[in-house]
Every structure is written in structure tokens, then in C-alpha cells.
Design an enzyme around this catalytic site. Sequence first.
Site, short mmCIF file in Angstrom:
data_model
loop_
_atom_site.label_atom_id
_atom_site.label_comp_id
_atom_site.label_asym_id
_atom_site.label_seq_id
_atom_site.Cartn_x
_atom_site.Cartn_y
_atom_site.Cartn_z
N ASP A 154 -8.35 -4.69 -8.18
CA ASP A 154 -8.68 -5.43 -6.95
C ASP A 154 -9.18 -6.82 -7.33
O ASP A 154 -9.91 -6.96 -8.32
CB ASP A 154 -9.80 -4.72 -6.17
CG ASP A 154 -9.30 -3.59 -5.30
OD1 ASP A 154 -8.12 -3.20 -5.43
OD2 ASP A 154 -10.10 -3.08 -4.50
N ASP A 156 -11.42 -8.54 -5.92
CA ASP A 156 -12.81 -8.82 -5.57
C ASP A 156 -13.82 -8.02 -6.37
O ASP A 156 -14.98 -7.95 -6.02
CB ASP A 156 -13.02 -8.57 -4.06
CG ASP A 156 -12.51 -7.21 -3.63
OD1 ASP A 156 -12.48 -6.29 -4.46
OD2 ASP A 156 -12.13 -7.07 -2.45
N TRP A 217 -4.21 -1.13 5.34
CA TRP A 217 -5.36 -0.64 4.57
C TRP A 217 -5.44 0.89 4.56
O TRP A 217 -5.30 1.52 5.62
CB TRP A 217 -6.64 -1.22 5.17
CG TRP A 217 -7.85 -0.94 4.34
CD1 TRP A 217 -8.38 -1.73 3.35
CD2 TRP A 217 -8.67 0.23 4.41
NE1 TRP A 217 -9.48 -1.12 2.81
CE2 TRP A 217 -9.68 0.09 3.43
CE3 TRP A 217 -8.65 1.39 5.19
CZ2 TRP A 217 -10.67 1.03 3.23
CZ3 TRP A 217 -9.63 2.34 4.97
CH2 TRP A 217 -10.62 2.15 4.01
N GLU A 220 -3.65 4.61 0.00
CA GLU A 220 -2.69 4.51 -1.12
C GLU A 220 -3.39 4.88 -2.43
O GLU A 220 -2.76 5.40 -3.35
CB GLU A 220 -2.06 3.11 -1.18
CG GLU A 220 -2.83 2.02 -1.92
CD GLU A 220 -4.17 1.68 -1.29
OE1 GLU A 220 -4.29 1.77 -0.06
OE2 GLU A 220 -5.10 1.33 -2.04
N ASP A 221 -4.72 4.66 -2.48
CA ASP A 221 -5.48 5.03 -3.68
C ASP A 221 -5.65 6.55 -3.78
O ASP A 221 -5.53 7.14 -4.86
CB ASP A 221 -6.84 4.30 -3.71
CG ASP A 221 -7.58 4.36 -2.38
OD1 ASP A 221 -6.99 4.79 -1.36
OD2 ASP A 221 -8.77 4.00 -2.35
N MET A 247 -18.86 -5.98 -6.00
CA MET A 247 -17.74 -6.32 -5.11
C MET A 247 -18.12 -7.56 -4.32
O MET A 247 -19.16 -7.57 -3.66
CB MET A 247 -17.38 -5.17 -4.16
CG MET A 247 -16.08 -5.45 -3.41
SD MET A 247 -15.76 -4.39 -2.00
CE MET A 247 -15.02 -2.98 -2.78
N HIS A 250 -16.64 -9.17 1.67
CA HIS A 250 -15.52 -9.67 2.47
C HIS A 250 -15.31 -8.82 3.70
O HIS A 250 -15.75 -7.67 3.76
CB HIS A 250 -14.22 -9.68 1.63
CG HIS A 250 -13.77 -8.31 1.21
ND1 HIS A 250 -13.06 -7.47 2.03
CD2 HIS A 250 -13.93 -7.63 0.05
CE1 HIS A 250 -12.80 -6.34 1.39
NE2 HIS A 250 -13.33 -6.40 0.18
N ARG A 252 -12.34 -7.20 6.46
CA ARG A 252 -10.96 -6.72 6.35
C ARG A 252 -10.02 -7.89 6.63
O ARG A 252 -10.25 -8.67 7.55
CB ARG A 252 -10.78 -5.60 7.38
CG ARG A 252 -9.54 -4.80 7.32
CD ARG A 252 -9.46 -3.75 6.23
NE ARG A 252 -10.61 -2.95 5.88
CZ ARG A 252 -11.01 -1.85 6.53
NH1 ARG A 252 -10.39 -1.43 7.58
NH2 ARG A 252 -12.03 -1.17 6.09
#
Length: 317
Positions: A154, A156, A217, A220-221, A247, A250, A252
Site C-alpha cells: 500500500d 500509505d 474497496w 481482495e486481501d 498509516m 486518509h 476513502r
Amino acid sequence: MGCCRHLWRSRRLWRSRFSLVLLAAAFALSYAFFVAPSGPQAECPVVSPFFPLLTLEAIRKKRSTSVSPGGFYRPPDCRARHRTAIVVPYRKRLTHLGALLDHLHPFLQRQQLHYRIYLVEQWGNGTFNKGRLYNAGVREALRDATWSCIIFHDVDLLPEDDRNTYGCHQDKPSHLSVAIDKFAYRLYYPQAFGGVVAMTPDQFRKTNGYSNQFWGWGQEDDNLWQRVILSGMQAARPPEAIARYKMIKHERDAGNERNPRNVDLLRRTKLDWSSDGFNSSTYKLLSKELEPLYTHLMVDVGKKAPPYLRGNTTTPA
Ligand code: UD2
Ligand code: MN
């Protein structure tokens, strides 16, 4: 009694002298801290050089002396134990990208890795698809070299501990972002497999990579976690005390809204994982640029299928 009165008076005198001294010391201290200039007289710049949100150009100036174009590096004095491709899915997160590059290059160099950073950017404003970007990124990275390890990262997340090695476990795919500040540095749920993951190219092929069907979102993980298990492997995690990350805060992103349909797709993993994934990934590579701090892949991953076609694999036009 006369002696005592004298004593008493002198005590009072001393007490008032003492408070005067205290007062003067406090005044001097606050003057030193808040008013008096100290050290070199040149005024500090308006934007502190230590402020983390530098422009990409400033970060390039700071970091590119050690890094070859394309974000490539190998240790000068020894043969690296890991040859690592770091793949970052990306769209419109410029300040996060700057912070990541500024942080990651010195981190990876301290680990004496032979590495290259790939930024896989999704072209256009269609719904984001992280899985497709990862499948494309791995395919392109493997065209360049025989990497011993691929890190899925990722944009971030900033690793906090140098002992969190960006190399791969020989038998087990590894989840590296175990303890994130946002989740109070605790594993956020037992099957968590998002954020930062390390796999050898063989392990990635064994899982058949990421699903191509998770638009927007979520999940998928978790789908990748199931693929690891379904392909007969186990996941590894470094200890919480080491696998620590910050992190960057942020919201979405527009174009990456939570997709409730992904929850249904996740239930089908067992049925789909061997036919939908790295082996069926399609994309168009629109450009490949060797930027000073990273290799920039601009990729068209196609568009989310309209509702009447859902279930069919979409391919870019
Ligand atoms: C979690 C996962 C993440 C992913 C996501 C669900 C962790 C620590 N992270 O993160 O891996 O599974 O949930 O999809 O578990 N991105 C862009 N531009 C966009 C949208 C996304 O660059 O417009 C990239 C970027 O690299 C970002 C990543 O996709 O870090 C994941 O998206 P997110 O940060 O919005 O998701 P988040 O923090 O909920
Ligand atoms: Mn995030």
C-alpha cells in the site's frame, strides 16, 4: 528573646532574598527559551526541511544520489541476500507517494537489499482495482529480472522497524503489516492479509495471484488469504513488536468506494481461484518510465462490467 527576634528578622530577610533569586532565575530561563536567540543566527526556512510533505522533486534531490533511475539499487560492498521488487498500486496519492519514497529508499538500503520500486498506476477515472494492478505489476517486474521476492505494498504504509526485512520466506507467503498505528499496533483480525505482503514469484503463481474481479474497496486481501490456504500453503507473520507501521491518514478515495458485491465474491473464492487470477489477468501497458526514484507503469486495467454482464471477465478495450 532579643536574639530570637533578630534571628526571625534575618530569616525573613533571607526568605525574601531567596524568592527574589528564584524570581530572577525564572525570568532568565523564560528569556533564554522564548526570547533570546541562540545558536546560528540565520533564520530557519519558512518550510522546515524536516517537514515530511516535501515535493517529489525535493525528495528526488535528497534521495537520488544513491538510487539508479527506475528506483533501482544494489549494495556496493556485498551480494544481497534478497532481490526484491516492491510493487505499489496507485492513483492520485501524490503526497503519500512522496512520503513512501522518502522513507523506503533509506530503509531498504539499510537492509542491504538489491531492489527496485514499481509504481503501478491505474489509468483513467474508472473504479479502482488493486488486484488487477498487482497482477500487471508482477508480470512487468518479472520481465525485467528474476526477483527472489515481491513485496505488495500500500502506498500509505511506512515501516517503522529496520528488522522487518523486505525479503521472502522460502515456504510461506508473509504478511508484513501486522501492527499498524491505526489499529493500535495490534493484528486487526486473524486472517488479515492487506497492507504489505511478501511472496516469492513461485508462491504468487501457486496462489494464482490476485482475483481480477474485486472492483472498488474491500475483500481482495481476504480473497488472497484464502488463495494462500487453498493452494496448500500457510501464511507467516513477523512478531508484532517488529512488523510495525504508520498509516498515513486518509479518507476513502473517489472511485474506490466500498463494493458490497465483493463480499459475495469472497464466498466464491473456492470455485474461482484457479481460473481467475494471475493466469487470466489482462491489461494494457500504456507507458513505462524510469523515474529517478521508481519505475512508473501506467496501466489500463479495463472497466467494471455493467450489471447485466456481471460475472463475466472484463478485458480492456
Ligand atoms: C485496507 C488494506 C488494503 C486493501 C484495502 C481494501 C490494510 C493495512 N490495508 O486498506 O491493502 O486491502 O483495505 O481494498 O489492511 N489506492 C490508490 N488510489 C486510490 C485507491 C487506492 O493509490 O484511489 C491504493 C493505495 O496504494 C492504497 C491502497 O490502494 O494504499 C489500498 O487502498 P486504501 O488505502 O484506501 O485502503 P485501506 O487503507 O482501507
Ligand atoms: Mn490505506
